[in-house]
Scaffold this motif. Structure first.
Motif, PDB file in Angstrom:
ATOM      1  N   UNK A 163       0.736  -1.205  -0.045  1.00  0.00           N
ATOM      2  CA  UNK A 163      -0.106  -0.098  -0.039  1.00  0.00           C
ATOM      3  C   UNK A 163       0.550   1.398  -0.073  1.00  0.00           C
ATOM      4  N   UNK A 164       0.123   2.324   0.433  1.00  0.00           N
ATOM      5  CA  UNK A 164       0.823   3.585   0.285  1.00  0.00           C
ATOM      6  C   UNK A 164       1.347   4.010   1.800  1.00  0.00           C
ATOM      7  N   UNK A 165       2.593   4.556   1.758  1.00  0.00           N
ATOM      8  CA  UNK A 165       3.244   5.116   3.015  1.00  0.00           C
ATOM      9  C   UNK A 165       2.856   6.592   3.178  1.00  0.00           C
ATOM     10  N   UNK A 166       2.348   6.957   4.301  1.00  0.00           N
ATOM     11  CA  UNK A 166       2.033   8.162   4.557  1.00  0.00           C
ATOM     12  C   UNK A 166       2.385   8.860   5.910  1.00  0.00           C
ATOM     13  N   UNK A 167       2.650  10.106   5.960  1.00  0.00           N
ATOM     14  CA  UNK A 167       3.333  10.647   7.024  1.00  0.00           C
ATOM     15  C   UNK A 167       1.953  10.916   7.951  1.00  0.00           C
ATOM     16  N   UNK A 168       2.065  10.321   9.427  1.00  0.00           N
ATOM     17  CA  UNK A 168       0.919  10.493  10.150  1.00  0.00           C
ATOM     18  C   UNK A 168       1.261  10.949  11.627  1.00  0.00           C
ATOM     19  N   UNK A 169       0.192  11.429  12.261  1.00  0.00           N
ATOM     20  CA  UNK A 169       0.353  12.028  13.680  1.00  0.00           C
ATOM     21  C   UNK A 169      -0.923  12.479  14.256  1.00  0.00           C
ATOM     22  N   UNK A 170      -0.995  13.037  15.484  1.00  0.00           N
ATOM     23  CA  UNK A 170      -2.176  13.464  15.876  1.00  0.00           C
ATOM     24  C   UNK A 170      -2.600  15.068  15.185  1.00  0.00           C
ATOM     25  N   UNK A 258      -0.765  13.952   7.819  1.00  0.00           N
ATOM     26  CA  UNK A 258      -0.308  15.282   8.170  1.00  0.00           C
ATOM     27  C   UNK A 258      -0.043  16.036   7.061  1.00  0.00           C
ATOM     28  N   UNK A 259       0.124  15.296   5.724  1.00  0.00           N
ATOM     29  CA  UNK A 259       0.373  15.977   4.366  1.00  0.00           C
ATOM     30  C   UNK A 259      -0.385  15.507   3.467  1.00  0.00           C
ATOM     31  N   UNK A 260      -0.351  15.828   2.208  1.00  0.00           N
ATOM     32  CA  UNK A 260      -1.214  14.981   1.081  1.00  0.00           C
ATOM     33  C   UNK A 260      -0.569  14.286   0.683  1.00  0.00           C
ATOM     34  N   UNK A 261       1.071  14.446   0.538  1.00  0.00           N
ATOM     35  CA  UNK A 261       1.734  13.548  -0.130  1.00  0.00           C
ATOM     36  C   UNK A 261       1.749  12.040   0.417  1.00  0.00           C
ATOM     37  N   UNK A 262       1.913  11.142  -0.531  1.00  0.00           N
ATOM     38  CA  UNK A 262       1.786   9.665  -0.347  1.00  0.00           C
ATOM     39  C   UNK A 262       2.653   8.967  -1.294  1.00  0.00           C
ATOM     40  N   UNK A 263       3.494   7.837  -0.728  1.00  0.00           N
ATOM     41  CA  UNK A 263       4.444   7.217  -1.567  1.00  0.00           C
ATOM     42  C   UNK A 263       4.305   5.678  -1.607  1.00  0.00           C
ATOM     43  N   UNK A 264       3.969   5.143  -2.939  1.00  0.00           N
ATOM     44  CA  UNK A 264       3.844   3.869  -2.981  1.00  0.00           C
ATOM     45  C   UNK A 264       4.834   2.996  -2.421  1.00  0.00           C
ATOM     46  N   UNK A 265       4.572   2.053  -1.613  1.00  0.00           N
ATOM     47  CA  UNK A 265       5.415   1.241  -0.917  1.00  0.00           C
ATOM     48  C   UNK A 265       6.535   0.540  -1.824  1.00  0.00           C
TER      49      UNK A 265
END
Length: 293
Positions: A163-170, A258-265
């Motif tokens: 899947x995609x890798x995304x930057x996450x946080x609260x 946290x941001x819109x960018x996502x990277x395919x694993x």
């Protein structure tokens, strides 16, 4: 009658293995409950049979020759294989149907929900988990889940998800740090997962995908992805998450992109079938293939 295997005396081999492991005839004799003279006699007999010295006799003890070291390694592998077979026979076929090795994060967020569905379909098959964030864990496993490069034509490997890798946080972390773009995130506190023998995709690779340099500073480093996600939920920093693992955390709002960018694993989560996998393990593997397909 000719012997089926071209082996010297098994007693001699046992004495040699114990003496080589302890580098002492005396300690080997104590272990085998015989006299040191008996151990010495068996090793002399072995050396005569093989036509090669196994030990160099020193004033203060013995040390292995090159031939002795070669035989010792081979014997250990053989004895370990025999011991494993004996353990399996002693345990019996019904004590543990399937053992799956996986990491803590994959266990909690992906595998355990799959097992719940599997048990509803096949309540007769017991599936146990061997959970470890080390590259290899002690103990027998029929199947193991990995994140990494998978040979597409390997019949022992079954792709699970990529899947995609995304930057996450609260959401509070994002508001406090004023994160509205990937450039804001670049300078924010980041949580890194670095585990020996594991190939987790890291922040440097993720930022490079979008044309940015590695993040400044070392940030917070942990060796367990589950701990990293918990730190992010506590508002400590941002962490990379695989959408196939953290969907529930996103759905509940515990973590947010946290941001819109996502990277395919760049790597795949896949299931590897070990050579000694039980018949029940193959049933579970085939069930996963059908439900994930």
């Amino acid at each position: 009658m000719p012997r089926h295997y071209d082996l010297p005396s098994l007693n001699a081999l046992l004495c040699f293995e114990a003496a080589a492991r302890n580098l002492s005839f005396k300690t080997a004799a104590t272990e085998l409950n015989v006299t040191p003279a008996a151990v010495s006699h068996q090793i002399r007999r072995l050396e005569s049979d093989l036509g090669s010295e196994m030990f160099r006799r020193q004033h203060r003890g013995v040390e292995l020759t090159e031939a002795g070291a070669y035989l010792f390694v081979a014997l250990q592998r053989g004895f370990e294989g025999i011991a494993e077979a004996v353990r399996d026979v002693r345990a019996g076929p019904d004590t543990e149907d399937v053992v799956v090795q996986t990491t803590t994060a994959v266990s909690a967020f992906w595998l355990t929900p799959q097992l719940t569905d599997f048990w509803k379909a096949r309540p007769d098959i017991i599936v146990s988990q061997l959970v470890s964030d080390a590259a290899s864990a002690p103990g027998r496993a029929d199947l193991s889940i990995h994140y990494g490069s998978m040979a597409e034509d390997d019949p022992a490997c079954l792709p699970l998800f990529r899947d995609d890798i995304i930057a996450v946080g609260t959401s509070e972390f994002a508001a406090t740090r004023g994160i509205t773009s990937i450039h804001d995130l670049h300078g924010a506190p980041l949580i890194h997962v670095v585990a020996e023998g594991m190939e987790w995709t890291g922040w440097s690779e993720w930022f490079a995908k979008f044309g940015l340099s590695p993040p400044p500073g070392r940030g917070i480093v942990v060796n367990n992805h589950m701990i990293a996600l918990q730190l992010a939920r506590d508002g400590v920093g941002a962490v990379l998450g695989w959408t196939g693992l953290i969907d529930d955390l996103l759905d509940s709002g515990a973590l947010v992109p946290l941001v819109a960018e996502r990277m395919t694993s760049p790597q795949t989560f896949y299931l590897q079938t070990h050579t000694k996998a039980s018949r029940q393990a193959l049933v579970f593997r085939d069930w996963l293939a059908a439900t994930k397909g």
